[in-house]
Enzyme design. Structure first.
Site, PDB file in Angstrom:
ATOM      1  N   SER A 115      21.675 -35.444  16.265  1.00  0.00           N
ATOM      2  CA  SER A 115      20.770 -36.132  15.331  1.00  0.00           C
ATOM      3  C   SER A 115      20.958 -37.645  15.344  1.00  0.00           C
ATOM      4  O   SER A 115      19.989 -38.391  15.192  1.00  0.00           O
ATOM      5  CB  SER A 115      20.988 -35.603  13.911  1.00  0.00           C
ATOM      6  OG  SER A 115      20.765 -34.221  13.889  1.00  0.00           O
ATOM      7  N   CYS A 142      20.467 -20.371  18.128  1.00  0.00           N
ATOM      8  CA  CYS A 142      19.317 -21.038  17.505  1.00  0.00           C
ATOM      9  C   CYS A 142      18.881 -20.250  16.269  1.00  0.00           C
ATOM     10  O   CYS A 142      18.638 -19.049  16.355  1.00  0.00           O
ATOM     11  CB  CYS A 142      18.158 -21.127  18.488  1.00  0.00           C
ATOM     12  SG  CYS A 142      16.648 -21.682  17.683  1.00  0.00           S
ATOM     13  N   ILE A 147      29.308 -26.924  16.318  1.00  0.00           N
ATOM     14  CA  ILE A 147      28.480 -25.825  15.867  1.00  0.00           C
ATOM     15  C   ILE A 147      27.000 -26.126  16.169  1.00  0.00           C
ATOM     16  O   ILE A 147      26.644 -27.279  16.401  1.00  0.00           O
ATOM     17  CB  ILE A 147      28.630 -25.621  14.319  1.00  0.00           C
ATOM     18  CG1 ILE A 147      28.338 -26.928  13.578  1.00  0.00           C
ATOM     19  CG2 ILE A 147      30.004 -25.089  13.967  1.00  0.00           C
ATOM     20  CD1 ILE A 147      28.353 -26.859  12.066  1.00  0.00           C
ATOM     21  N   ASN A 148      26.169 -25.123  16.087  1.00  0.00           N
ATOM     22  CA  ASN A 148      24.723 -25.329  16.110  1.00  0.00           C
ATOM     23  C   ASN A 148      24.275 -25.700  14.683  1.00  0.00           C
ATOM     24  O   ASN A 148      25.112 -25.856  13.797  1.00  0.00           O
ATOM     25  CB  ASN A 148      24.029 -24.049  16.596  1.00  0.00           C
ATOM     26  CG  ASN A 148      22.717 -24.347  17.307  1.00  0.00           C
ATOM     27  OD1 ASN A 148      21.927 -25.166  16.850  1.00  0.00           O
ATOM     28  ND2 ASN A 148      22.479 -23.693  18.418  1.00  0.00           N
ATOM     29  N   THR A 149      22.980 -25.819  14.476  1.00  0.00           N
ATOM     30  CA  THR A 149      22.497 -26.240  13.152  1.00  0.00           C
ATOM     31  C   THR A 149      22.815 -25.196  12.076  1.00  0.00           C
ATOM     32  O   THR A 149      23.034 -24.026  12.368  1.00  0.00           O
ATOM     33  CB  THR A 149      20.984 -26.491  13.172  1.00  0.00           C
ATOM     34  OG1 THR A 149      20.344 -25.319  13.655  1.00  0.00           O
ATOM     35  CG2 THR A 149      20.629 -27.680  14.028  1.00  0.00           C
ATOM     36  N   LYS A 197      17.786 -29.778  27.074  1.00  0.00           N
ATOM     37  CA  LYS A 197      17.160 -28.882  26.092  1.00  0.00           C
ATOM     38  C   LYS A 197      17.214 -27.460  26.657  1.00  0.00           C
ATOM     39  O   LYS A 197      17.043 -27.263  27.860  1.00  0.00           O
ATOM     40  CB  LYS A 197      15.710 -29.342  25.873  1.00  0.00           C
ATOM     41  CG  LYS A 197      14.874 -28.433  24.999  1.00  0.00           C
ATOM     42  CD  LYS A 197      14.971 -28.794  23.532  1.00  0.00           C
ATOM     43  CE  LYS A 197      14.144 -27.825  22.664  1.00  0.00           C
ATOM     44  NZ  LYS A 197      14.665 -27.682  21.311  1.00  0.00           N
ATOM     45  N   ASN A 245      23.054 -20.920  24.640  1.00  0.00           N
ATOM     46  CA  ASN A 245      22.581 -21.091  23.260  1.00  0.00           C
ATOM     47  C   ASN A 245      22.259 -19.722  22.679  1.00  0.00           C
ATOM     48  O   ASN A 245      21.158 -19.204  22.836  1.00  0.00           O
ATOM     49  CB  ASN A 245      21.353 -22.008  23.227  1.00  0.00           C
ATOM     50  CG  ASN A 245      20.867 -22.279  21.811  1.00  0.00           C
ATOM     51  OD1 ASN A 245      21.462 -21.818  20.831  1.00  0.00           O
ATOM     52  ND2 ASN A 245      19.786 -23.025  21.692  1.00  0.00           N
TER      53      ASN A 245
HETATM   54  C1  DHB Z   1      16.046 -25.210  17.444  1.00  0.00           C
HETATM   55  C2  DHB Z   1      17.030 -24.766  18.291  1.00  0.00           C
HETATM   56  C3  DHB Z   1      18.342 -24.796  17.898  1.00  0.00           C
HETATM   57  O1  DHB Z   1      19.367 -24.352  18.669  1.00  0.00           O
HETATM   58  C4  DHB Z   1      18.641 -25.293  16.636  1.00  0.00           C
HETATM   59  O2  DHB Z   1      19.905 -25.334  16.244  1.00  0.00           O
HETATM   60  C5  DHB Z   1      17.651 -25.737  15.780  1.00  0.00           C
HETATM   61  C6  DHB Z   1      16.349 -25.699  16.203  1.00  0.00           C
HETATM   62  C7  DHB Z   1      14.634 -25.132  17.830  1.00  0.00           C
HETATM   63  O3  DHB Z   1      14.261 -25.427  18.968  1.00  0.00           O
HETATM   64  O4  DHB Z   1      13.836 -24.726  16.955  1.00  0.00           O
END
Ligand code: DHB
Length: 310
Positions: free
Chosen positions: A268, A129, A192-194, A44, A126
């Site tokens: 996920s 986010c 990719i990230n979210t 994390k 990261n």
């Molecule tokens: C969070 C961090 C992320 O990199 C992401 O893609 C979605 C949520 C978070 O900790 O809120």
């Protein structure tokens, strides 16, 4: 067959990587993923100092394996990272990828330096986010200038440790950010990230469900976006790609590699247990055997070698 991927001279048993944020909070949970078949694990995102996340509710299960989350990158700070990395090393020999987060460029440099001293096998930056904003109100991954500067600063701070830049899909042109990261010294790209941010509303009280109101979307719904991003990035850069986004079975992982990923992140899909890694690895192996593929690396970027080009 050989399912050990070719990736930055790291010895990795298989291409499946625990993505950052899911289960990667403690050394024990990281080791459980490795024990259950992840080729490498990503912790994390670590902060230099304690960083409080958002209040509950932080995660919403949308069904179909899809999640909306705004955890807010909670972390105890560098000493917590030291303890958990040490715990992990006692339990597992799998490569450890350390994700890092920060609020500004200077802090990125300091965090990177401190995390590098813990000797992870790779540092993942990261900068994407969707729930933690930088001083300009947007993640660093949203501008070529910011992504370039963050990459340069971190690369300088971490010496020989390989660096992967985790990109956001929530940009006009992810390819130009990937190119900028490569030019600034990145050794790999994580994509990719979210996606989002998105919102879900409790209709009875007419209020957003997440305490942060908005959150990042993950799960199978975003897989086509991840596949497209990896496909485009593969064409544009020479450095390897960790393809992440909505992968939940062997077929998805093969699709991601054919698009151009050298490693495949699982996030996920691991939320209900780390056994998923062994299952996906077995599915990949079975598929490769039935298709006469003896080297996993033959799959990487295969779509780019076929006659029909997008
Ligand atoms: C969070 C961090 C992320 O990199 C992401 O893609 C979605 C949520 C978070 O900790 O809120």
């Amino acid at each position: 067959m050989n399912i050990s991927p070719d990736f930055l001279e790291l010895r990795i048993a298989n291409p499946l990587i625990l993505a950052s944020g899911i289960l990667g909070t403690t050394g024990a949970s990281l080791a459980a993923a490795a024990k259950n078949g992840a080729g490498a694990v990503t912790s994390k995102s670590a902060w230099l100092n304690r960083h409080d996340g958002h209040p509950n509710p932080t995660v919403l299960d949308l069904g179909g394996g899809n999640l909306l989350n705004a955890v807010g990158l909670p972390h105890g700070g560098i000493e917590e990272a030291r303890t958990e990395f040490e715990n992990f090393r006692k339990l597992s020999e799998a490569p450890l990828f350390a994700s890092i987060a920060a609020n500004n460029f200077e802090e990125f440099g300091e965090t990177a330096k401190a995390v590098a001293e813990l000797k992870p096998d790779l540092i993942e930056l990261n900068i994407s986010c969707p729930n933690v904003e930088d001083e300009f109100g947007k993640p660093f991954a949203c501008s070529v200038q910011d992504a370039t500067k963050a990459t340069r600063i971190v690369k300088k701070a971490i010496g020989k440790i390989p660096l992967s830049i985790k990109l956001s899909p929530n940009v006009e042109n992810i390819v130009e950010i990937a190119r900028a990261a490569e030019a600034a010294g990145a050794d790999a790209i994580t994509a990719i990230n979210t996606v989002g941010p998105g919102m879900a509303i409790d209709i009875e009280i007419a209020e957003p469900i997440l305490a942060n109101r908005v959150g990042g979307l993950s799960g199978p719904a975003i897989r086509p976006l991840a596949i497209r991003a990896v496909f485009e990035i593969f064409k544009a850069v020479k450095i390897p790609i960790i393809g992440t986004g909505g992968i939940s079975n062997g077929r998805d992982a093969i699709e991601m590699m054919e698009a151009g990923a050298s490693l495949v992140g699982i996030g996920s899909a691991a939320k209900n247990g780390t056994e998923i890694f062994r299952k996906i690895a077995a599915e990949i192996e079975k598929w490769c055997e039935s298709h006469g593929i003896s080297e996993i690396s033959d799959l990487i970027g295969k779509t780019h070698k076929t006659k029909i080009q997008v």
